[in-house]
Design a protein around this motif. Structure first.
Motif, mmCIF file in Angstrom:
data_model
loop_
_atom_site.group_PDB
_atom_site.id
_atom_site.type_symbol
_atom_site.label_atom_id
_atom_site.label_comp_id
_atom_site.label_asym_id
_atom_site.label_seq_id
_atom_site.Cartn_x
_atom_site.Cartn_y
_atom_site.Cartn_z
ATOM 1 N N ALA A 158 0.850 -1.191 0.000
ATOM 2 C CA ALA A 158 0.000 0.000 0.000
ATOM 3 C C ALA A 158 0.884 1.239 0.000
ATOM 4 O O ALA A 158 2.007 1.221 0.516
ATOM 5 N N PHE A 159 0.377 2.315 -0.554
ATOM 6 C CA PHE A 159 1.105 3.583 -0.574
ATOM 7 C C PHE A 159 0.123 4.702 -0.863
ATOM 8 O O PHE A 159 -1.042 4.457 -1.221
ATOM 9 N N THR A 160 0.555 5.946 -0.679
ATOM 10 C CA THR A 160 -0.263 7.095 -1.064
ATOM 11 C C THR A 160 0.389 7.784 -2.252
ATOM 12 O O THR A 160 1.613 7.749 -2.431
ATOM 13 N N LEU A 161 -0.459 8.407 -3.060
ATOM 14 C CA LEU A 161 0.002 9.034 -4.300
ATOM 15 C C LEU A 161 -0.864 10.252 -4.582
ATOM 16 O O LEU A 161 -2.084 10.221 -4.395
ATOM 17 N N SER A 162 -0.241 11.329 -5.037
ATOM 18 C CA SER A 162 -0.971 12.537 -5.395
ATOM 19 C C SER A 162 -1.590 12.374 -6.779
ATOM 20 O O SER A 162 -0.905 12.002 -7.744
ATOM 21 N N VAL A 163 -2.891 12.649 -6.880
ATOM 22 C CA VAL A 163 -3.633 12.482 -8.132
ATOM 23 C C VAL A 163 -4.245 13.819 -8.521
ATOM 24 O O VAL A 163 -4.961 14.443 -7.716
ATOM 25 N N LYS A 164 -3.995 14.272 -9.730
ATOM 26 C CA LYS A 164 -4.560 15.531 -10.190
ATOM 27 C C LYS A 164 -6.072 15.411 -10.343
ATOM 28 O O LYS A 164 -6.585 14.411 -10.827
ATOM 29 N N ALA A 165 -6.754 16.467 -9.928
ATOM 30 C CA ALA A 165 -8.209 16.492 -10.067
ATOM 31 C C ALA A 165 -8.573 17.087 -11.423
ATOM 32 O O ALA A 165 -7.893 17.995 -11.918
ATOM 33 N N PRO A 166 -9.635 16.586 -12.054
ATOM 34 C CA PRO A 166 -10.052 17.172 -13.335
ATOM 35 C C PRO A 166 -10.531 18.600 -13.135
ATOM 36 O O PRO A 166 -11.191 18.922 -12.137
ATOM 37 N N THR A 167 -10.198 19.477 -14.040
ATOM 38 C CA THR A 167 -10.622 20.879 -13.967
ATOM 39 C C THR A 167 -11.213 21.309 -15.300
ATOM 40 O O THR A 167 -10.813 20.813 -16.364
ATOM 41 N N GLU A 168 -12.153 22.228 -15.231
ATOM 42 C CA GLU A 168 -12.785 22.775 -16.428
ATOM 43 C C GLU A 168 -12.253 24.187 -16.666
ATOM 44 O O GLU A 168 -12.235 25.004 -15.740
ATOM 45 N N PRO A 169 -11.814 24.506 -17.878
ATOM 46 C CA PRO A 169 -11.337 25.874 -18.140
ATOM 47 C C PRO A 169 -12.487 26.872 -18.058
ATOM 48 O O PRO A 169 -13.639 26.554 -18.383
ATOM 49 N N MET A 170 -12.185 28.088 -17.599
ATOM 50 C CA MET A 170 -13.220 29.118 -17.498
ATOM 51 C C MET A 170 -13.676 29.589 -18.871
ATOM 52 O O MET A 170 -14.843 29.934 -19.065
ATOM 53 N N VAL A 171 -12.744 29.628 -19.813
ATOM 54 C CA VAL A 171 -13.081 30.096 -21.162
ATOM 55 C C VAL A 171 -12.542 29.102 -22.180
ATOM 56 O O VAL A 171 -11.566 28.385 -21.926
ATOM 57 N N LYS A 172 -13.192 29.050 -23.297
ATOM 58 C CA LYS A 172 -12.740 28.190 -24.379
ATOM 59 C C LYS A 172 -11.531 28.839 -25.048
ATOM 60 O O LYS A 172 -11.575 30.016 -25.423
ATOM 61 N N PRO A 173 -10.405 28.095 -25.156
ATOM 62 C CA PRO A 173 -9.212 28.706 -25.756
ATOM 63 C C PRO A 173 -9.439 29.086 -27.217
ATOM 64 O O PRO A 173 -10.124 28.379 -27.964
ATOM 65 N N ARG A 174 -8.915 30.220 -27.605
ATOM 66 C CA ARG A 174 -9.014 30.696 -28.993
ATOM 67 C C ARG A 174 -8.013 29.958 -29.878
ATOM 68 O O ARG A 174 -6.937 29.565 -29.439
ATOM 69 N N SER A 175 -8.381 29.803 -31.107
ATOM 70 C CA SER A 175 -7.471 29.182 -32.072
ATOM 71 C C SER A 175 -6.507 30.243 -32.585
ATOM 72 O O SER A 175 -6.905 31.367 -32.902
ATOM 73 N N LYS A 176 -5.247 29.873 -32.637
ATOM 74 C CA LYS A 176 -4.251 30.818 -33.147
ATOM 75 C C LYS A 176 -3.805 30.378 -34.535
ATOM 76 O O LYS A 176 -3.849 29.183 -34.879
ATOM 77 N N PRO A 177 -3.381 31.319 -35.361
ATOM 78 C CA PRO A 177 -2.921 30.964 -36.709
ATOM 79 C C PRO A 177 -1.739 30.001 -36.648
ATOM 80 O O PRO A 177 -0.948 30.014 -35.700
ATOM 81 N N LYS A 178 -1.629 29.168 -37.625
ATOM 82 C CA LYS A 178 -0.534 28.224 -37.699
ATOM 83 C C LYS A 178 0.805 28.969 -37.686
ATOM 84 O O LYS A 178 1.017 29.911 -38.436
ATOM 85 N N GLY A 179 1.692 28.556 -36.789
ATOM 86 C CA GLY A 179 3.018 29.168 -36.680
ATOM 87 C C GLY A 179 3.064 30.392 -35.794
ATOM 88 O O GLY A 179 4.147 30.945 -35.571
#
Length: 700
Positions: A158-179
Motif C-alpha cells: 500500500a502507498f499514497t500518491l498525489s492524483v490531479k483532479a479534473p478541472t474545467e477551463p473558465m473560457v474556451k481557448p481561442r485558435s491561433k494561426p498556424k506558426g
C-alpha cells in the motif's frame, strides 16, 4: 577517464585515510596531534554522512538504513541503502547503483525489501529479494509514492500518491494561426490551498491510497474524492483493510487541526469511518494481535501548541482511551510491542530526543535517550527509530557527530556504525557546553548552549553570535551543527537557547508565547543568556551579533527594534509584517487559527504589534536579509518590505536573494555553505578591532 560522483567520494575517503595515517606519524617528529588538525570548514560539509530511517528485520538480526551524504558534484543530498547485522558485522551497501533510494520496508517474512528509488528516472517502488539480490520495479507511477506498507500476507504494497483532479477551463481557448507565437495561457486559481512551499502554485490534486501487487502489476486507487488521505498506512491482520487518516469534510480547506481514522476495504473499496473525535487522529497502527489500534490524538483548539497524545481503541474505534496523559509534550512514531501490550514512541525532554514505552494502563517509562543527528545544518532535535523482535534500532546523535546507527537489545545499547571517523577526528571542532539561566523578564528558567572556538582560551575575549531557532515551537539541543561549527571555527562563541515557546519543556512553557510571537518576553530570554555569558569573562561585549532563520529571523528583526547592542544582524527568511504574511503565505489557514486571536482585518493592532516593521523607527543596526526567491512560507515580499524600509531610513543593509530556493534554504549543500559564508562576511564587516591591535595600528 571520468569518475562517477560515487567513485569520487570513494577516492576522497582514501585520501583522508592516507592523511589520517600521516597524522598518526607526525607526533613522532615532535608535533602534537592537536596541532596537526585544522578547524572544520565549509567544504567539510560535502564529506559528512549520516544515518536515517533505520528498519529492523522481522527476526531482529539485521538493519537496513538510509545512508545520506552531500554530493559535491551534483550539489544534492544523496540517499543510499545499507545493511548491517545488529552485532555490527556485514556492513555493506545493499544496492550497486548510484541512484537515490529511500523508505526501506521489510516484508513480513523478512525475505524481501520494498523501497523507493529513482533508478528508472522517476520515483518508483522497487522490491529486492534478500537471498540473491534480485530487484524488480513494481510500479510505473506519474508522481512520487509515499507511506509504503506491506500487507501481513506479503501479497500487497500500500502507498499514497498525489492524483490531479479534473478541472474545467473558465473560457474556451481561442485558435491561433498556424506558426503564431502567443503568450502562455493564464493560470486559473480557484482553491484555497493553492500553493505549497517547495512546490509553488499547484494545480488541484489530492493524495489517495493505492495498492499494488508486491510482485508488480497495476496500481489500484482505493480512495476517491477531493480530499487528502495521508500519513502512516496500517493493514488489518487479515490483509483485507487499510487504516489511514483523513479529514473528509467539504470545509477541509478552511479547517486546521481536524482528521479522523478511516479504513478502506481493498476488494470493495468500501470506506468506514473509525473515529469521530473532535480534533485530529493520525498515523494509525494495528496491533500485532489484530485486535486494537493505536494512533496520535490532538485536541482541536486555537492555540499555537497542542500536544499529540497516544490513543488506543478497538478496531472499530470504540473504547478509545488516552494512555499518555502523564506525558507533558508530544508523542510520535508509535510502534506496538511484539506482545501487543505496550507502545514505543518518541518524545522530547529538555533539549533531548528519547524513546519511551507506554503500557496499555498508561504507565510510561524511558527506554533510551540520545537520539539526534539527522539535521546536520542547525542543531534541531531530530532522529528516529524502529522496533522488531525486541531489537530497537535508532539514530544516535552527539554534539561532535551526525547520526550513527545504534542498537538496543536486552537493555544494552551499542553504536554499530562510525560514518564520520575518516573525517571528524581530524578536525578541530568547537566544544558544545550547556548554559542554564533565568530570564530577566520573569525569572523563567531557560536552557541554552554555547560553542567555543577551536583552541579556546578562557582568558581571552571572543566575539559572540546569538543564533535563534525557528518554529518558534521547535527546539535546539546539544547536537552536531555544521553551520554553527563553521561560525565557531572563525573565532566566534556561538550561543543558542530554547527560549519560551520552545518544545521539550512542557505545554505551559510552549504556550508562554501564545499571541506573543515575537515579543519583549522572548527577547529578554535571549539577552539574559548573552549577559550570563558575558559574566563568564570570555565574551567581548563590544562585538555582539545576532542571526536567526524563519521564526529566528523574525526574532532577530524584532530584537534590533528593541536594542542597539548588536554590531550587526542577519534575519534569514523573516516575517516582517504579519498582515501581509498571513495573507500571502502557504500557511494562511493554520497560522491565523492557531497563532492569532482572529483574522487581520478584525485584529489589525495585534498583528501590527507583533510585526518587526512596527519597530523600524528604532532600528540602527546594520542588517542583512537572506531569503529564498521561491519561499512561500515567509515570502520574499516580507524581506523586500524590511529592506526597503531600512534603505529609506539610511540603515546599512543588504538583501541576499537565493535563486531557486524555497523556505528550506539549506536543502542543497552549496546553499548551506553560501548562507553561512554571507553571514560571516557581514559580521566581519562590523567587527570592532581588538583594543591592543587598534592601539598598535594608531602608533604605527
Amino acid at each position: 577517464m571520468t569518475h562517477s560522483p560515487h567513485s569520487l567520494n570513494a577516492l576522497r575517503k582514501i585520501g583522508r585515510r592516507l592523511l589520517a595515517a600521516t597524522l598518526i606519524w607526525i607526533p613522532t617528529l615532535g608535533f602534537s596531534a592537536e596541532e596537526s588538525l585544522r578547524p572544520f570548514n565549509a567544504m567539510d560539509v560535502f564529506d559528512l554522512e549520516w544515518v536515517s530511517d533505520p528498519q529492523v528485520s522481522p527476526d531482529g538480526n539485521r538493519v537496513v538504513y538510509v545512508r545520506r551524504s552531500n554530493d559535491i558534484m551534483s550539489d544534492r543530498t544523496r540517499s543510499h541503502l545499507w545493511r548491517i547485522d545488529t552485532d555490527g558485522n556485514n556492513h555493506r551497501p545493499l544496492l550497486s547503483n548510484n541512484d537515490n533510494a529511500y523508505s526501506p520496508r521489510w516484508s513480513p517474512d523478512g525475505n524481501r525489501l520494498a523501497f523507493i528509488s529513482s533508478s528508472t528516472g522517476s520515483s518508483q517502488i522497487h522490491v529486492r529479494w534478500m537471498d540473491n539480490g534480485d530487484v524488480a520495479v513494481v510500479t510505473h507511477l506519474q508522481s512520487s509514492p509515499l507511506n509504503l506498507s506491506w500487507s501481513p500476507d506479503g501479497r500487497w504494497l500500500a502507498f499514497t500518491l498525489s492524483v490531479k483532479a479534473p478541472t474545467e477551463p473558465m473560457v474556451k481557448p481561442r485558435s491561433k494561426p498556424k506558426g503564431a507565437t502567443w503568450a502562455d495561457k493564464p493560470i486559473t486559481v480557484s482553491t484555497t490551498r493553492y500553493q505549497y512551499d517547495g512546490r509553488g502554485i499547484v494545480a488541484p490534486s489530492y493524495r489517495h491510497v493505492f495498492v499494488v501487487p508486491a510482485e508488480g502489476g497495476s496500481a489500484r486507487q482505493l480512495t476517491t474524492g477531493n480530499f487528502n488521505h495521508s500519513g502512516a498506512l496500517s493493514w488489518s491482520s487479515d490483509s483485507q483493510q487499510i487504516f489511514f487518516s483523513a479529514y473528509r469534510q467539504d470545509d477541509w480547506e478552511l479547517v486546521s487541526g481536524e482528521a479522523d481514522i478511516y479504513a478502506v476495504d481493498i476488494a470493495s473499496k468500501t470506506l468506514t469511518q473509525i473515529t469521530r473525535e473532535p480534533g485530529a487522529e493520525r498515523n494509525p497502527q494495528v496491533s500485532p494481535n489484530g485486535r486494537m489500534l493505536t494512533f496520535t490524538h490532538q485536541v482541536r483548539r486555537p492555540l499555537a501548541f497542542t500536544p499529540d497524545k497516544i490513543a488506543v481503541s478497538k478496531l472499530d474505534g470504540s473504547d478509545l482511551q488516552i494512555i499518555s496523559g502523564d506525558l507533558d509534550g508530544d508523542a510520535s512514531g508509535l510502534i506496538w510491542s511484539k506482545d501487543s501490550q505496550s507502545i514505543f514512541y518518541l518524545y522530547d525532554e529538555r533539549g533531548e530526543r528519547k524513546i519511551g514505552k507506554a503500557s496499555l494502563k498508561g504507565e510510561l517509562r524511558k527506554v533510551v535517550s540520545g537520539l539526534g543527528g539527522t539535521t546536520i545544518g542547525r542543531p534541531y532535535l531530530s532522529g528516529g527509530f524502529h522496533v522488531a523482535s525486541n531489537t530497537i534500532a535508532f539514530t544516535r546523535g552527539r554534539s561532535d557527530r551526525p547520526a550513527d546507527l545504534a542498537i538496543m537489545k536486552k537493555g544494552k545499547t551499542r553504536v554499530i556504525t562510525s560514518l564520520n571517523e575518516d573525517v571528524l577526528p581530524f578536525r578541530q571542532l568547537g566544544k558544545v557546553q550547556e548554559l542554564v539561566y533565568t530570564s530577566s523578564h520573569d525569572a523563567q528558567e531557560i536552557q541554552g548552549w554555547y560553542i567555543t572556538p577551536p583552541n579556546f582560551d578562557p582568558n581571552k575575549k571572543y566575539p559572540l553570535i546569538l543564533e535563534i531557532h525557528g518554529g518558534p515551537h521547535l527546539a535546539y539541543g546539544p547536537n552536531f551543527s555544521a553551520e554553527l561549527q563553521m561560525m565557531a571555527a572563525q573565532g566566534y562563541v556561538v550561543f543558542y537557547d530554547n527560549h519560551r515557546g520552545s518544545l521539550s519543556y512542557g505545554e505551559d512553557f510552549a504556550l508562554l508565547l501564545q499571541y506573543k510571537y515575537s515579543s519583549k518576553e522572548d527577547f529578554a530570554d535571549h539577552m539574559s543568556g548573552i549577559d550570563a555569558l558575558i559574566k563568564k569573562g570570555f565574551i567581548d561585549d563590544r562585538n555582539l551579533f545576532i542571526a536567526g532563520g524563519s521564526a529566528g529571523g523574525i526574532a532577530a528583526a524584532y530584537a534590533i527594534g528593541l536594542t542597539d547592542r548588536f554590531n550587526a544582524a542577519v534575519a534569514a527568511k523573516p516575517v516582517i509584517n504579519w498582515v501581509s504574511k498571513t495573507l500571502t503565505a502557504d500557511s494562511m489557514v493554520g497560522q491565523i487559527y492557531h497563532q492569532f486571536p482572529g483574522p487581520p482585518w478584525e485584529h489589525l493592532d495585534h498583528y501590527w504589534k507583533r510585526s518587526p516593521l512596527s519597530l523600524i523607527g528604532n532600528v540602527t543596526t546594520p542588517t542583512m536579509l537572506l531569503t529564498g526567491e521561491n519561499d512561500r512560507r515567509t515570502p520574499m515580499s516580507e524581506t523586500e518590505q524590511f529592506y526597503q524600509a531600512l534603505r529609506l531610513k539610511g540603515v546599512d543593509s543588504v538583501m541576499i536573494r537565493m535563486p531557486g530556493a524555497s523556505h528550506g534554504i539549506a536543502s542543497r549543500p552549496s546553499r548551506l555553505v553560501s548562507k553561512v559564508d554571507h553571514i560571516l562576511a557581514w559580521f566581519e564587516r562590523y567587527k570592532k578591532a581588538d583594543d591592543a591591535a587598534e592601539k598598535g595600528a594608531k602608533d604605527d
